[in-house]
Write a protein that holds these residues in place. Structure first.
Motif, mmCIF file in Angstrom:
data_model
loop_
_atom_site.group_PDB
_atom_site.id
_atom_site.type_symbol
_atom_site.label_atom_id
_atom_site.label_comp_id
_atom_site.label_asym_id
_atom_site.label_seq_id
_atom_site.Cartn_x
_atom_site.Cartn_y
_atom_site.Cartn_z
ATOM 1 N N MET A 1 1.447 0.499 6.744
ATOM 2 C CA MET A 1 0.189 0.505 7.500
ATOM 3 C C MET A 1 -0.699 -0.655 7.042
ATOM 4 S SD MET A 1 -2.826 3.341 7.477
ATOM 5 C CE MET A 1 -2.640 4.267 8.981
ATOM 6 N N GLU A 2 -1.341 -1.316 8.009
ATOM 7 C CA GLU A 2 -2.262 -2.411 7.672
ATOM 8 C C GLU A 2 -3.656 -1.852 7.486
ATOM 9 O OE1 GLU A 2 -2.632 -6.053 9.693
ATOM 10 O OE2 GLU A 2 -0.477 -6.330 9.954
ATOM 11 N N PRO A 3 -4.134 -1.771 6.261
ATOM 12 C CA PRO A 3 -5.488 -1.254 6.066
ATOM 13 C C PRO A 3 -6.535 -2.241 6.572
ATOM 14 C CG PRO A 3 -4.567 -2.005 3.986
ATOM 15 C CD PRO A 3 -3.488 -2.166 5.012
ATOM 16 N N ILE A 4 -7.715 -1.742 6.841
ATOM 17 C CA ILE A 4 -8.850 -2.610 7.181
ATOM 18 C C ILE A 4 -9.530 -2.974 5.867
ATOM 19 C CG2 ILE A 4 -11.075 -2.718 8.369
ATOM 20 C CD1 ILE A 4 -9.804 -0.560 10.305
ATOM 21 N N GLU A 127 1.842 6.152 -7.854
ATOM 22 C CA GLU A 127 1.526 6.124 -6.418
ATOM 23 C C GLU A 127 0.341 7.031 -6.136
ATOM 24 O OE1 GLU A 127 5.116 6.995 -4.308
ATOM 25 O OE2 GLU A 127 6.068 5.129 -4.986
ATOM 26 N N PHE A 128 -0.458 6.647 -5.166
ATOM 27 C CA PHE A 128 -1.593 7.480 -4.760
ATOM 28 C C PHE A 128 -1.897 7.204 -3.285
ATOM 29 C CE2 PHE A 128 -5.053 4.213 -5.014
ATOM 30 C CZ PHE A 128 -4.380 3.212 -5.687
ATOM 31 N N LYS A 134 -0.779 4.591 1.994
ATOM 32 C CA LYS A 134 -0.055 4.712 0.730
ATOM 33 C C LYS A 134 -0.486 3.595 -0.205
ATOM 34 C CE LYS A 134 4.478 6.701 1.589
ATOM 35 N NZ LYS A 134 5.865 6.338 1.766
ATOM 36 N N ALA A 135 -0.641 3.930 -1.485
ATOM 37 C CA ALA A 135 -1.067 2.908 -2.449
ATOM 38 C C ALA A 135 -0.282 3.088 -3.741
ATOM 39 C CB ALA A 135 -2.563 3.039 -2.709
ATOM 40 N N GLN A 136 -0.258 2.006 -4.517
ATOM 41 C CA GLN A 136 0.465 2.038 -5.790
ATOM 42 C C GLN A 136 -0.241 1.127 -6.787
ATOM 43 O OE1 GLN A 136 4.471 0.483 -5.701
ATOM 44 N NE2 GLN A 136 5.133 1.883 -7.325
ATOM 45 N N ALA A 137 -0.344 1.600 -8.037
ATOM 46 C CA ALA A 137 -0.929 0.787 -9.109
ATOM 47 C C ALA A 137 0.204 0.029 -9.794
ATOM 48 C CB ALA A 137 -1.643 1.693 -10.108
ATOM 49 N N GLY A 153 -1.146 -0.236 1.340
ATOM 50 C CA GLY A 153 -0.504 -0.609 2.590
ATOM 51 C C GLY A 153 0.258 -1.903 2.386
ATOM 52 N N ASP A 154 0.026 -2.885 3.267
ATOM 53 C CA ASP A 154 0.758 -4.158 3.154
ATOM 54 C C ASP A 154 -0.018 -5.193 2.339
ATOM 55 O OD1 ASP A 154 -1.338 -4.671 4.916
ATOM 56 O OD2 ASP A 154 -0.186 -6.203 5.976
ATOM 57 N N ALA A 155 -1.109 -4.788 1.710
ATOM 58 C CA ALA A 155 -1.955 -5.735 0.979
ATOM 59 C C ALA A 155 -1.884 -5.460 -0.520
ATOM 60 C CB ALA A 155 -3.404 -5.604 1.443
ATOM 61 N N VAL A 156 -2.033 -6.521 -1.315
ATOM 62 C CA VAL A 156 -2.078 -6.335 -2.769
ATOM 63 C C VAL A 156 -3.353 -6.990 -3.306
ATOM 64 C CG1 VAL A 156 -0.945 -6.759 -4.974
ATOM 65 C CG2 VAL A 156 0.436 -6.310 -2.960
#
Ligand SMILES: [Fe+2]
Length: 284
Positions: A1-4, A127-128, A134-137, A153-156
């Motif tokens: 998913m592409e977050p805003i 993961e969180f 979806k997110a990951q540290a 999502g698709d951003a870091v």
């Protein structure tokens, strides 16, 4: 998913803070907020943080996370202020306890730090979720032992690992820092898919260009001046070590670190109602 993703650039500290969400009314995360601090007068202000508060309110967002990529040395975190205004849990990498230990020694702080100042300590690769996103540290030590990048999502959000391609990488000469470790961390981030969007924590634009904070894995691999494809670990360590030896301490390191290892909490006021910071002499 592409977050805003909404960025907020603070020209005083060259820091980029972010609000990340998936649309009006969704959950959101705030990343690396800034409390304005004037070292000459000792005055704090919340102009930067209030821009984020306004944005969150305008979009009807529900703040679930206040994320810190690391204990910043260049600005004070506004996380406690934002928590009061917006809610959310303050999260940082579990390695923060090593940074707390190193600096509480320098500051001779009698209160013991144990990481519990934060609401959540992220384990490597934990993961969180931010609502539906979806997110990951991602543990990316090197600048400090505790640095996390957040993949959302698709951003870091890369924190202090690399900067824009024409600026390079973060310094590695703070306690617990390591250029070899940073090299491995950056290469790990650059092994993500080439189209991955990378959001910087700072920009120090060279003369002639305005501040920018978004690039991609492909762009960094092609043209990051310190760590593009083909630069070996040995070459990087040599360059970084030489360069770090020329850098002076960040202006706000002493105020920033003592506040940020306390999750951004300012010291309690003394009996005259005034809060005081500690400045160790000849200690760093
Ligand atoms: Fe930093």
């Amino acid at each position: 998913m592409e977050p805003i993703i909404q960025a907020f650039f603070d020209p005083d500290t060259s820091t980029v803070s972010y609000v990340v969400h998936s649309g009006a009314g969704s959950d959101c995360a705030v990343i690396d907020s800034v409390l304005d601090f004037d070292p000459k007068s000792g005055r704090t202000r919340t102009a930067n943080a209030d821009r984020m508060v306004d944005y969150v309110h305008e979009h009807g967002l529900n703040t679930v996370w206040l994320l810190e990529t690391h204990a910043h040395a260049d600005h004070l975190s506004a996380a406690p202020y934002l928590k009061k205004k917006l809610g959310g849990r303050v999260g940082i990498g579990a390695g923060i306890t090593a940074v707390q230990k190193a600096f509480s020694h320098v500051l001779n702080r009698r209160d013991r730090f144990d990481g519990m100042e934060f609401d959540h300590l992220f384990q490597p690769d934990e993961e969180f979720h931010i609502g539906a996103i979806k997110a990951q540290a991602l543990h990316v030590p090197g600048h400090t032992p505790a640095d996390m990048a957040y993949r959302i999502g698709d951003a870091v959000f890369v924190g202090d690992t690399m900067f824009m391609p024409d600026v390079g990488t973060a310094r590695c000469d703070f306690p617990g820092g390591s250029a070899a470790t940073l090299y491995q961390s950056v290469r790990r981030l650059l092994s993500l898919p080439p189209e991955t969007r990378l959001f910087m924590c700072h920009d120090y634009p060279p003369a002639g260009r305005t501040a920018q904070w978004v690039t991609t894995v492909a762009e960094q691999r092609a043209s990051n001046i310190h760590i593009h494809d083909g630069v070996s670990e040995q070459q990087f360590v040599e360059m970084r070590t030489k360069r770090d030896a020329t850098l002076s301490m960040p202006t706000l390191i002493l105020p920033a670190i003592q506040v940020n290892i306390s999750a951004g909490k300012l010291p309690e006021p003394e009996d005259n109602g005034v809060r005081y910071l500690r400045i160790p002499l000849d200690a760093i």
